[in-house]
Design a protein around this motif. Structure first.
Motif, PDB file in Angstrom:
ATOM      1  N   SER A   1      39.257 -10.948  36.911  1.00 48.26           N
ATOM      2  CA  SER A   1      38.518 -11.763  35.825  1.00 48.26           C
ATOM      3  C   SER A   1      36.999 -11.196  35.979  1.00 48.26           C
ATOM      4  O   SER A   1      36.708 -10.847  34.942  1.00 48.26           O
ATOM      5  CB  SER A   1      37.822 -13.508  36.546  1.00 48.26           C
ATOM      6  OG  SER A   1      36.562 -13.812  35.821  1.00 48.26           O
ATOM      7  N   MET A   2      36.204 -10.558  37.504  1.00 50.79           N
ATOM      8  CA  MET A   2      35.076 -10.076  37.253  1.00 50.79           C
ATOM      9  C   MET A   2      35.148  -8.262  36.480  1.00 50.79           C
ATOM     10  O   MET A   2      34.357  -7.804  35.470  1.00 50.79           O
ATOM     11  CB  MET A   2      34.159  -9.830  38.446  1.00 50.79           C
ATOM     12  CG  MET A   2      33.811 -11.303  39.024  1.00 50.79           C
ATOM     13  SD  MET A   2      32.579 -10.737  39.959  1.00 50.79           S
ATOM     14  CE  MET A   2      33.803  -9.709  41.565  1.00 50.79           C
ATOM     15  N   ALA A   3      36.568  -8.018  36.324  1.00 52.20           N
ATOM     16  CA  ALA A   3      37.016  -6.399  36.191  1.00 52.20           C
ATOM     17  C   ALA A   3      37.134  -6.812  34.809  1.00 52.20           C
ATOM     18  O   ALA A   3      36.924  -6.266  33.742  1.00 52.20           O
ATOM     19  CB  ALA A   3      38.142  -6.460  36.556  1.00 52.20           C
ATOM     20  N   ILE A   4      37.722  -7.694  34.153  1.00 51.16           N
ATOM     21  CA  ILE A   4      38.039  -7.990  32.315  1.00 51.16           C
ATOM     22  C   ILE A   4      37.075  -8.380  31.634  1.00 51.16           C
ATOM     23  O   ILE A   4      36.250  -7.816  30.781  1.00 51.16           O
ATOM     24  CB  ILE A   4      39.320  -9.296  32.970  1.00 51.16           C
ATOM     25  CG1 ILE A   4      40.266  -8.547  32.447  1.00 51.16           C
ATOM     26  CG2 ILE A   4      39.635  -9.411  30.913  1.00 51.16           C
ATOM     27  CD1 ILE A   4      41.429 -10.237  32.777  1.00 51.16           C
ATOM     28  N   THR A   5      35.813  -9.656  32.233  1.00 53.38           N
ATOM     29  CA  THR A   5      35.150 -10.255  31.653  1.00 53.38           C
ATOM     30  C   THR A   5      34.179  -8.808  31.654  1.00 53.38           C
ATOM     31  O   THR A   5      32.675  -9.015  30.889  1.00 53.38           O
ATOM     32  CB  THR A   5      34.750 -11.159  31.867  1.00 53.38           C
ATOM     33  OG1 THR A   5      34.379 -11.025  33.472  1.00 53.38           O
ATOM     34  CG2 THR A   5      35.963 -12.110  31.785  1.00 53.38           C
ATOM     35  N   GLY A   6      33.806  -8.459  32.811  1.00 50.81           N
ATOM     36  CA  GLY A   6      33.170  -7.138  32.996  1.00 50.81           C
ATOM     37  C   GLY A   6      31.577  -7.798  33.184  1.00 50.81           C
ATOM     38  O   GLY A   6      30.643  -6.759  33.559  1.00 50.81           O
ATOM     39  N   VAL A   7      31.096  -9.580  33.861  1.00 51.36           N
ATOM     40  CA  VAL A   7      30.890  -9.917  34.736  1.00 51.36           C
ATOM     41  C   VAL A   7      30.634  -9.848  35.958  1.00 51.36           C
ATOM     42  O   VAL A   7      31.127 -10.321  36.885  1.00 51.36           O
ATOM     43  CB  VAL A   7      30.394 -11.094  33.794  1.00 51.36           C
ATOM     44  CG1 VAL A   7      28.725 -11.784  34.612  1.00 51.36           C
ATOM     45  CG2 VAL A   7      30.022 -11.323  32.486  1.00 51.36           C
ATOM     46  N   TRP A   8      29.564  -8.941  37.079  1.00 50.14           N
ATOM     47  CA  TRP A   8      29.640  -8.516  37.982  1.00 50.14           C
ATOM     48  C   TRP A   8      28.866  -9.377  38.633  1.00 50.14           C
ATOM     49  O   TRP A   8      27.553  -9.078  39.034  1.00 50.14           O
ATOM     50  CB  TRP A   8      29.545  -7.162  38.263  1.00 50.14           C
ATOM     51  CG  TRP A   8      30.768  -6.585  39.996  1.00 50.14           C
ATOM     52  CD1 TRP A   8      30.124  -6.496  40.774  1.00 50.14           C
ATOM     53  CD2 TRP A   8      31.997  -6.461  39.314  1.00 50.14           C
ATOM     54  NE1 TRP A   8      31.481  -5.676  41.310  1.00 50.14           N
ATOM     55  CE2 TRP A   8      32.136  -5.670  40.800  1.00 50.14           C
ATOM     56  CE3 TRP A   8      32.591  -6.674  38.268  1.00 50.14           C
ATOM     57  CZ2 TRP A   8      33.590  -5.611  40.840  1.00 50.14           C
ATOM     58  CZ3 TRP A   8      33.772  -6.114  38.758  1.00 50.14           C
ATOM     59  CH2 TRP A   8      34.504  -5.691  39.749  1.00 50.14           C
ATOM     60  N   GLY A   9      28.969 -11.069  39.302  1.00 44.36           N
ATOM     61  CA  GLY A   9      28.413 -11.998  39.874  1.00 44.36           C
ATOM     62  C   GLY A   9      28.287 -12.214  41.341  1.00 44.36           C
ATOM     63  O   GLY A   9      27.335 -12.406  41.559  1.00 44.36           O
TER      64      GLY A   9
END
Lengths: 258, 154
Positions: free
Chosen positions: A247-255
């Motif tokens: 999910s983080m790779a697709i949205t680009g949001v690195w939480g």
């Protein structure tokens, strides 16, 4: 006390049924072993020998030099403490001689797993993960984001489990959904530190019961079942992490990390 | 006074996950109240200990073993196996975030190549996960290891 061959067969079947129910619904190995032995002894066997492995139980009942052995596969049917309580209650009633063999058999056959209303569970799990976000220091907007992210993931998890999907696939997809919903909060800057929602919303997927069972099995001498449960829980954790990273790779949001 | 207020807030937010996960495990309705009390008291006890500077692993051990003994009392009283109350009660203390951070770090080590900072994150979080989890389960198992030693509790 005398026990015919047929009666000994019957006793063994009743005891193994109780053990199978316990094993399938997530009891620890010690509890499976003890309860099965107690039921068998209460029904008149001289001894009950039991081998518990991660997905099957083998039981031998002994009476005056006569052995009866039987094996049952135990497919995982999900953690259900109601069933564990009921089998334990039957065992205690049998030991106090409130039930006889036929009644025990009938009661075991009649047991149906109790399940909470699924929407109630979704609501409570939403609030649970939202409470975790409070422990991580989140404010009210983060609380709300976490609630919706984890409730959505819980709905997906129930749907997939209902359709008998593989648990690893199920957990990875649920983690993907939770992280994606939580990252909407990060993109729109809900609250002081919206990344907390990403960490808290996947906590409904922590395999807590298998992990605790694994360690307590190993502590109480059932090393091999403990290792099997530990590996299962670890694989679940890995698949959740894969879902999060995807999910983080697709949205680009690195939480996480960074 | 300030401390009591913090403890009450902590207990309030701890009973919710305890009951929520108890419902996922299908704990019978009458037992949910025990899970709520257990979850709230165990987590706020750990909060209190950590407030006085005790490391998280030891605080977890103390909290979970007190939960183990409390579960022993309830289990004898209601003739219900102990994991029914105890596991749901300690769920708020499970180191889920540490575990996920560890594995995500490992995934990153593979995709982004080895670097010291990331390796440090992985090792520190992984060790913390292992020790907290060990303390948690060991504490719960303590009554049957020390007192009952193989005899059935219920």
């Amino acid at each position: 006390m005398s026990l015919g061959h047929e009666a000994q067969n019957e006793l063994t079947r009743i005891a193994v049924k109780a053990g199978q129910i316990l094993h399938q619904h997530g009891a620890e190995s010690r509890l499976v072993e003890q309860t099965t032995q107690r039921i068998g002894m209460a029904l008149g066997a001289q001894s009950i020998e039991l081998s518990v492995s991660s997905d099957a139980i083998v039981i031998t009942s002994l009476f005056k030099g006569n052995c009866v052995t039987t094996t049952r596969r135990c497919y995982d049917r999900g953690i259900n403490m109601y069933m564990v309580c009921e089998v334990q209650r039957i065992c205690v009633m049998l030991e106090k001689q409130l039930l006889d063999a036929d009644q025990v058999k009938e009661r075991l056959a009649r047991l149906v797993p109790f399940k909470y209303n699924r929407w109630l569970v979704v609501l409570m799990i939403g609030f649970s993960c939202a409470s975790f976000s409070h422990f991580f220091g989140g404010d009210t907007p983060v609380y709300i984001t976490t609630f919706f992210a984890s409730a959505g993931a819980m709905i997906l998890r129930q749907e997939l489990a209902h359709r008998h999907h593989n648990p690893f696939v199920n957990f990875a997809l649920a983690a993907f959904l939770a992280t994606s919903i939580a990252s909407i909060g990060v993109i729109n800057q809900f609250g002081e530190d919206p990344k907390i929602a990403m960490a808290a919303s996947v906590l409904l997927l922590v395999p807590g019961f298998p992990l605790i069972n694994a360690v307590s099995d190993m502590l109480k001498g059932h090393i091999s079942t403990g290792i099997a449960r530990w590996v299962f829980a670890t694989l679940l954790t890995i698949s959740v992490s894969i879902g999060i990273v995807g999910s983080m790779a697709i949205t680009g949001v690195w939480g996480w990390i960074a | 006074m300030e401390l009591i207020k913090l403890l009450v807030i902590d207990a309030w937010f701890a009973w919710i996950p305890a009951v929520g996960f108890a419902m996922v495990f299908n704990v019978p309705k009458k037992m949910l109240i025990y899970c709520a009390i257990g979850g709230a008291s165990a987590h706020s006890f750990r909060y209190l200990l950590m407030h006085f500077g005790i490391p998280i692993e030891w605080a977890t051990l103390a909290a979970s073993s007190s939960m183990g003994f409390l579960g022993l009392y309830w289990s004898r009283k209601r003739l219900i196996p102990r994991p029914v109350f105890t596991v749901a009660s300690v769920i708020p203390m499970i180191p889920g975030s540490f575990a996920f951070t560890t594995v995500i770090g490992i995934v990153e080590l593979n995709s982004g190549g080895y670097n010291m900072a990331l390796a440090q994150v992985v090792v520190e979080n992984g060790l913390r996960t292992l020790f907290i989890l060990g303390a948690l389960s060991f504490g719960l198992a303590l009554p049957s290891i020390l007192i009952y030693r193989g005899r059935p509790i219920v």
